[in-house]
Structures are given as C-alpha cells and as structure tokens.
Design a protein around this motif. Sequence first.
Motif, PDB file in Angstrom:
ATOM      1  N   GLN A   1      21.755  -0.153  31.199  1.00 20.24           N
ATOM      2  CA  GLN A   1      22.245  -1.423  32.129  1.00 20.24           C
ATOM      3  C   GLN A   1      21.601  -2.713  31.252  1.00 20.24           C
TER       4      GLN A   1
ATOM      5  N   PHE B   1      29.993   6.028  34.396  1.00 22.03           N
ATOM      6  CA  PHE B   1      28.657   5.618  34.000  1.00 22.03           C
ATOM      7  C   PHE B   1      28.371   4.058  34.208  1.00 22.03           C
TER       8      PHE B   1
ATOM      9  N   GLY C   1      21.496  11.755  27.466  1.00 21.81           N
ATOM     10  CA  GLY C   1      21.591  10.687  28.567  1.00 21.81           C
ATOM     11  C   GLY C   1      21.541   9.302  27.897  1.00 21.81           C
TER      12      GLY C   1
ATOM     13  N   ARG D   1      24.092   6.177  27.186  1.00 23.78           N
ATOM     14  CA  ARG D   1      25.000   6.738  27.905  1.00 23.78           C
ATOM     15  C   ARG D   1      26.280   5.774  26.760  1.00 23.78           C
TER      16      ARG D   1
ATOM     17  N   ARG E   1      14.954   2.778  27.344  1.00 18.69           N
ATOM     18  CA  ARG E   1      15.541   3.148  28.542  1.00 18.69           C
ATOM     19  C   ARG E   1      16.391   3.107  28.853  1.00 18.69           C
ATOM     20  N   LEU E   2      16.651   0.908  30.108  1.00 18.05           N
ATOM     21  CA  LEU E   2      17.581   0.417  30.404  1.00 18.05           C
ATOM     22  C   LEU E   2      18.809  -0.059  29.149  1.00 18.05           C
TER      23      LEU E   2
ATOM     24  N   GLU F   1      20.999   3.890  29.728  1.00 16.97           N
ATOM     25  CA  GLU F   1      21.343   4.129  31.076  1.00 16.97           C
ATOM     26  C   GLU F   1      22.591   2.673  30.987  1.00 16.97           C
TER      27      GLU F   1
END
Length: 298
Positions: A103, A269, A230, A232, A97-98, A101
């Motif tokens: 991150q 982003f 999603g 990115r 998930r990170l 995104e």
Amino acid sequence: VTDSVESDGWLRAIANENQMVIALDHTGTWYRYHHLLRDLLRLEAAREFPVAQIELLHERAASWFELQGTYGAAIAHRFAAGDLQEAARILRVYGPRLLAEGQIETLRGLLLQLGDVARTVTWCALLMGWCEFISGRASLAAGWLDAMAASAPTDFDHSVAVPLRINISLASGDVASALVSARAMDSPDTLMSRPADLATAVGAAYAWAGRHEDARRVLGLAVTKATEEGLRTAWVLALVYLAIVELDAGTTTSAHAAAETAVETAVGFGLGEYHGLACAYAIRARTAGDVGLARADA
C-alpha cells in the motif's frame, strides 16, 4: 473519548431505535453515525467547542484506536489534533505494515501529511525512501536515506537501511557498491533474523553481479521468508530477480517459469503496474512460445 460511562448501552439502545446510529457488527462493538448526522455534529462541535477541546477529543480517540490496533484511524485523529510527532510515532508501527502489503500510495500520503517532520524522524525518512524507490524515483530515495542518516540517534541500527541502499546502488548501476554491502550481510544468522527485504536485496546484488548460485541460494530464502512474513514487494522482487538469474544463466524454460510466477504473483497482490516488474514482463515476452503473449508483454 467523552469520558463517560455506559456508552456501550446507550449506543446499543439508540441503534435499535433509529437509523441515525448504525451498528456495524453483531457484537455491539462498532457503530457509526449516519453521514448526515455525522456532518451536523461536526459543524456543531466546530461552532460550540473551543479548538483545544476538539483537539483533546481527537487525542482521546487516537489513544483508543491505537489500543485497539486500528492504527490508520489513530493516525487520522492525531493529524486532526495537530499532533504530528505522535502521528509519526504510530507510523513507526503502521508504516512497515503498509509497505509490506504494497500500500505504497497510502503510506506515502500519510508521510506527506507530516511535512518537514518526516525528515526529522528516522523511521519516517526511511519509509519515505522506500516509497520513492518503489515508485521509480531512486534519486529521491537516496535523498531520503541521507535525511534518515542525519536524523538517526546514536543507537540507531543503520543495517535496517541496507536493503534500500543496495537497491538504490543497483538502480544507479553501481553493482560494485551493492555487492560490497551484500557480502557484508550474507550470513545465515543475519539473513534469517532480518525481514525478507534484506535477503531480496542481497540476492539482487548477486544476480546483477552474475553470481548465479549465490543469487539462487539467497533469493530462494527471500521467497520463503517473504511468503511467511507477507512482505509482498520483497516477494515479487525476489521472483523477478530469480527470473533474471535464470535468463542470464541460459536456462530459458526456468526463466520463463520464474517470470510467469513473478507476474502472476504481482497481479494477485495488485502490483501489476509496479515498475520493478518490468524485467519479468520482458523476460516472459522474450522466452514465450506464444507470439500473441510476447507482443502483449512487450
């Protein structure tokens, strides 16, 4: 966490009576201590409680946060409890998930806290490989791929590492190896059933091999899937490679439009300084009619 009952009523009452416990919402779900009280309670706990009891409280807190889907806090409590294996387990869910995104530094920081454990847990090694690659360290990423392979159980699906492997091959100039891997994965069922980073990597291999139509086909799918999922970094990279394809094909206007979209999307982003965006800046500069913009991008 404290193994008591009616804590919600106690928290609601004390939050209404003073400023040392603060409600964070209107539903009575989330509260926090004033930072001075928090620091005092931590000092008292360290002085009064045995280490094993403090670790148990962290474990209970971690379990509760995980059940709520608040994985960052769950991992922080696992680290505080000294339970690196459990922290690594939660990263199997939270890490992708990170990564999706963008991150990257947050993910890399968590993986570094695992120390040597990261090399012995298959998914953590793969995630660290992605962190290193996205940060521009392809040789280090290759080392983490080796660690992933060494730690993988017999039933591990090694195809999940193909996107990273293709990208590392391309970064080292080995287009032939990247193309072999891309062809093996290029089927509608495979590309549609896997995350968008696979389509992005396959499209990238075709782009660098000069197979424009195949690249456009697969990268178009990658953009669509990354938008829906999603993802990115996969989204931005697919747009960058589309710009490369159009420039290589001699369609200057399309190349400029694709590069412009890639840059704007990445900046939106928070990935405006991502090293993989360099080609998009270069293409936008080369194809710009605006001399000032071209100089800025260059």
